[in-house]
Design a protein around this motif. Structure first.
Motif, PDB file in Angstrom:
ATOM      1  N   ASP A 167       0.815  -1.223   0.000  1.00 38.57           N
ATOM      2  CA  ASP A 167       0.000   0.000   0.000  1.00 38.57           C
ATOM      3  C   ASP A 167       0.852   1.279   0.000  1.00 38.57           C
ATOM      4  O   ASP A 167       0.351   2.370   0.261  1.00 38.57           O
ATOM      5  N   THR A 168       2.129   1.146  -0.339  1.00 47.10           N
ATOM      6  CA  THR A 168       2.986   2.321  -0.512  1.00 47.10           C
ATOM      7  C   THR A 168       2.453   3.194  -1.650  1.00 47.10           C
ATOM      8  O   THR A 168       2.127   2.689  -2.724  1.00 47.10           O
ATOM      9  N   ARG A 169       2.360   4.510  -1.397  1.00 44.45           N
ATOM     10  CA  ARG A 169       2.019   5.448  -2.466  1.00 44.45           C
ATOM     11  C   ARG A 169       3.326   5.925  -3.101  1.00 44.45           C
ATOM     12  O   ARG A 169       4.265   6.281  -2.387  1.00 44.45           O
ATOM     13  N   ILE A 170       3.352   5.915  -4.410  1.00 42.40           N
ATOM     14  CA  ILE A 170       4.579   6.259  -5.134  1.00 42.40           C
ATOM     15  C   ILE A 170       4.362   7.509  -5.977  1.00 42.40           C
ATOM     16  O   ILE A 170       3.502   7.525  -6.857  1.00 42.40           O
ATOM     17  N   TRP A 171       5.167   8.534  -5.693  1.00 45.95           N
ATOM     18  CA  TRP A 171       5.190   9.736  -6.524  1.00 45.95           C
ATOM     19  C   TRP A 171       6.412   9.645  -7.432  1.00 45.95           C
ATOM     20  O   TRP A 171       7.534   9.477  -6.942  1.00 45.95           O
ATOM     21  N   SER A 172       6.210   9.795  -8.730  1.00 43.88           N
ATOM     22  CA  SER A 172       7.336   9.784  -9.656  1.00 43.88           C
ATOM     23  C   SER A 172       7.551  11.182 -10.195  1.00 43.88           C
ATOM     24  O   SER A 172       6.800  12.102  -9.882  1.00 43.88           O
ATOM     25  N   GLY A 173       8.588  11.314 -11.023  1.00 42.41           N
ATOM     26  CA  GLY A 173       9.007  12.634 -11.456  1.00 42.41           C
ATOM     27  C   GLY A 173       8.341  13.159 -12.714  1.00 42.41           C
ATOM     28  O   GLY A 173       8.538  14.318 -13.087  1.00 42.41           O
ATOM     29  N   HIS A 174       7.575  12.308 -13.397  1.00 42.82           N
ATOM     30  CA  HIS A 174       6.978  12.745 -14.669  1.00 42.82           C
ATOM     31  C   HIS A 174       5.572  12.190 -14.859  1.00 42.82           C
ATOM     32  O   HIS A 174       5.256  11.102 -14.373  1.00 42.82           O
ATOM     33  N   GLU A 175       4.793  12.917 -15.607  1.00 37.71           N
ATOM     34  CA  GLU A 175       3.465  12.459 -16.033  1.00 37.71           C
ATOM     35  C   GLU A 175       3.619  11.901 -17.450  1.00 37.71           C
ATOM     36  O   GLU A 175       3.460  12.627 -18.428  1.00 37.71           O
ATOM     37  N   TYR A 176       3.991  10.623 -17.513  1.00 34.04           N
ATOM     38  CA  TYR A 176       4.193   9.957 -18.808  1.00 34.04           C
ATOM     39  C   TYR A 176       3.183   8.817 -18.983  1.00 34.04           C
ATOM     40  O   TYR A 176       3.384   7.925 -19.817  1.00 34.04           O
ATOM     41  N   THR A 177       2.118   8.839 -18.194  1.00 31.88           N
ATOM     42  CA  THR A 177       1.317   7.623 -18.046  1.00 31.88           C
ATOM     43  C   THR A 177       0.620   7.161 -19.318  1.00 31.88           C
ATOM     44  O   THR A 177       0.553   5.955 -19.573  1.00 31.88           O
TER      45      THR A 177
END
Ligand SMILES: [Zn+2]
Length: 255
Positions: A164-174
């Motif tokens: 249930d870790t929330r992960i923030w990444s560096g880009h909106e490439y989804t």
């Protein structure tokens, strides 16, 4: 008291995040793609910036630091291995270091592979990971400065955190990541429904960050190098997971 987070777009596709400790009022910006977007976010939240925590040295993550530091006096924490590039750093950190934002505490995880100096910040009490360009929603960073197996092993470290870790990444490439993921894992029902939900979210101007580790394990092909469907799609049934990962990364580069 739990941490509060504010996520926003910077430049064209960088993700900005503020991490806020309500108990002390302290706030950190994870990277600074551009000072103006972070200042706008600070005005919107009425939070006071006290720290800047840097994931890696690439210019689209650090170029706003000098201006934002000058305006706010925020203390800059950066990877030890990026000391030559992040010249405004007040503190250089590596594996196992603890970084405080008020009463919130992050552990530094070295997660090389996208580049050699890359670190991630793990706020265990809030199960929040700031992973920079190591992992993206449905994707992962490009590989440089090391064989793909180095990024694979960093992703395995992330995969070992709680589901249930929330992960923030560096880009909106989804959306681009989703098209590639479907090309190698097209029968995955969870992936198909996520891809559809993300298309609607992006059309409505919403970001697809944060994601959760459980969702990424179920749908991100770069965490699924041991999955038989993914292996079959790249013609590598039964192959070593790191080799399958390397093939997936190569294919994404050409996609
Ligand atoms: Zn980068």
């Amino acid at each position: 008291m739990a941490a509060a987070f504010h996520t926003f777009l910077c430049l064209s596709d960088n993700i900005g995040v503020l991490v806020h400790d309500a108990a002390t009022g302290e706030t950190a910006s994870v990277d600074v793609p551009e000072a103006a977007a972070v200042e706008r976010a600070l005005r919107e939240t009425n939070w006071r910036l006290t720290k800047i925590i840097v994931t890696h040295r690439h210019s689209d993550h650090v170029q706003g630091i000098p201006e934002l530091k000058a305006k706010t006096g925020a203390r800059v924490v950066a990877p030890k291995k990026a000391s030559a590039q992040v010249t405004h750093a007040d503190e250089l950190v590596g594996e196992g270091a603890k970084v405080k934002v008020g009463n919130l505490i992050a552990s530094v995880l070295e997660t090389p592979g996208h580049c050699a100096d890359h670190i991630s910040y793990w706020f265990a009490a809030d199960k929040a990971l700031f992973a920079g360009d190591t992992i993206f929603t449905l994707g992962c960073g490009r590989v440089s400065e090391a064989p793909p197996a180095v990024l694979w092993s960093s992703l395995q470290r992330i995969a070992a955190l709680p589901d249930d870790t929330r992960i923030w990444s560096g880009h909106e490439y989804t959306l681009s990541n989703a098209r590639f993921a479907l090309s190698v894992d097209g029968e995955n029902a969870a992936l198909k429904s996520r891809a559809e939900a993300f298309a609607r979210a992006r059309a409505a101007g919403k970001l697809t960050v944060p994601t959760t580790l459980a969702e990424e394990k179920a749908t991100n092909p770069f965490l699924r190098a041991t999955d038989p469907h993914v292996q079959r799609a790249v013609g590598m049934v039964g192959a070593d997971a790191a080799a399958v990962f390397a093939e997936l990364r190569q294919r994404k580069n050409r996609f």
